[in-house]
Enzyme design. Structure first.
Site, mmCIF file in Angstrom:
data_model
loop_
_atom_site.group_PDB
_atom_site.id
_atom_site.type_symbol
_atom_site.label_atom_id
_atom_site.label_comp_id
_atom_site.label_asym_id
_atom_site.label_seq_id
_atom_site.Cartn_x
_atom_site.Cartn_y
_atom_site.Cartn_z
ATOM 1 N N SER A 133 -1.572 2.728 2.357
ATOM 2 C CA SER A 133 -1.703 3.471 3.608
ATOM 3 C C SER A 133 -2.048 4.899 3.231
ATOM 4 C CB SER A 133 -0.377 3.435 4.374
ATOM 5 O OG SER A 133 -0.344 4.414 5.397
ATOM 6 N N TYR A 146 9.447 4.655 4.956
ATOM 7 C CA TYR A 146 8.125 4.010 4.924
ATOM 8 C C TYR A 146 7.233 4.692 3.893
ATOM 9 C CZ TYR A 146 3.412 2.655 6.282
ATOM 10 O OH TYR A 146 2.120 2.205 6.253
#
Length: 273
Positions: A133, A146
């Site tokens: 990501s 995260y």
């Protein structure tokens, strides 16, 4: 391409499903893995082979690998796409939730890769494509666990790339930006569930509003963009170590690299006005 075998994890929706469809269209022999087999029936109709896989359970990972290697001598392309996302303040986040996040985003992925690597090394020319990501290179409020899991995935991938170089196995990181996969709803739900009350509720509401505004303004890229990037990586003889793709990915990664930290902090914190 037509003789290559690929495994795509997290193929029941979003980027994983788009990647699987692209590789099927490109003529690859494709295995698709997820917890919900029924959500991949459309891929089976296109010729994919379904594998049940829960990355949080070692027994599920081992059974999945055994099933694949009972039919194939090796995997040419491993697309580690499956992932989990939960947002909330560090102080509020149950450690059991954080551990599950790491189990899926790092440890389960690593276990799967470990079991497939011996056969991939023996045949050479294989590629491991880890879907990280832009969050693996930057940070945002309420996303500590995260981001930590994605930063860890990128460091793990870099080390693995060095270790596998002499065996001809390439490791590539893909860093999607804001992709239209339904993630916004999941993020908002977790933010408000974990930090929607208590001392961090004001920040949680600002992050919620900012997330909604970004997606409502259609500032997201289609998952097919990531799928095409993965397909191009598979086809290319020479690949980069990282591919940032989708809305805001290049911009925010570059800003983080070049702005002073205090400026980037201000950019990431939603205004209270």
């Amino acid at each position: 391409m037509s003789q290559s075998t690929a495994l795509v994890t997290g193929a029941s929706s979003g980027m994983g499903k788009a990647i699987a469809k692209q590789l099927l269209n490109d003529g690859l022999n494709v295995y698709v893995a997820a917890r919900r087999l029924e959500s991949m029936q459309d891929l089976a109709d296109k010729g994919a082979r379904l594998i049940k896989l829960d990355l949080s359970k070692a027994s599920s990972i081992e059974q999945a690998v055994n099933a694949i290697l009972s039919q194939q001598t090796h995997i040419d392309v491993l697309v580690n796409n499956a992932g989990h996302s939960v947002y909330g303040a560090v102080e509020d986040m149950p450690l059991s939730t954080a551990r599950y996040l790491f189990e899926v985003n790092l440890f389960g992925l690593a276990h799967l890769s470990q079991l497939l690597l011996p056969s991939m090394r023996r045949h050479g020319g294989a590629k491991i494509i880890n879907i990280s990501s832009m969050g693996g290179a930057i940070y945002t409020p309420l996303g500590a666990w995260y981001h930590a899991s994605k930063h860890a995935l990128e460091a793990w991938s870099d080390c693995l790339r060095l270790e596998l170089a002499e065996f001809g196995v390439k490791v590539v990181i893909v860093q999607p930006g804001i992709i239209n996969t339904g993630l916004a709803h999941t993020l908002i739900e977790s933010i408000m569930q974990i930090s929607g009350s208590g001392d961090y509720q004001a920040l949680a509401r600002r992050v919620q509003q900012q997330t909604q505004q970004v997606y409502q303004a259609h500032r997201s890229s289609p998952p097919q963009l990531v799928a095409k990037t993965v397909a191009n990586i598979i086809k290319s003889k020479r690949v980069k170590h990282r591919y940032a793709v989708g809305k805001y990915a290049h911009l925010l990664i570059r800003l983080h690299q070049h702005l002073p930290t205090r400026w980037f902090d201000k950019l990431m914190l939603p205004s209270s006005k």
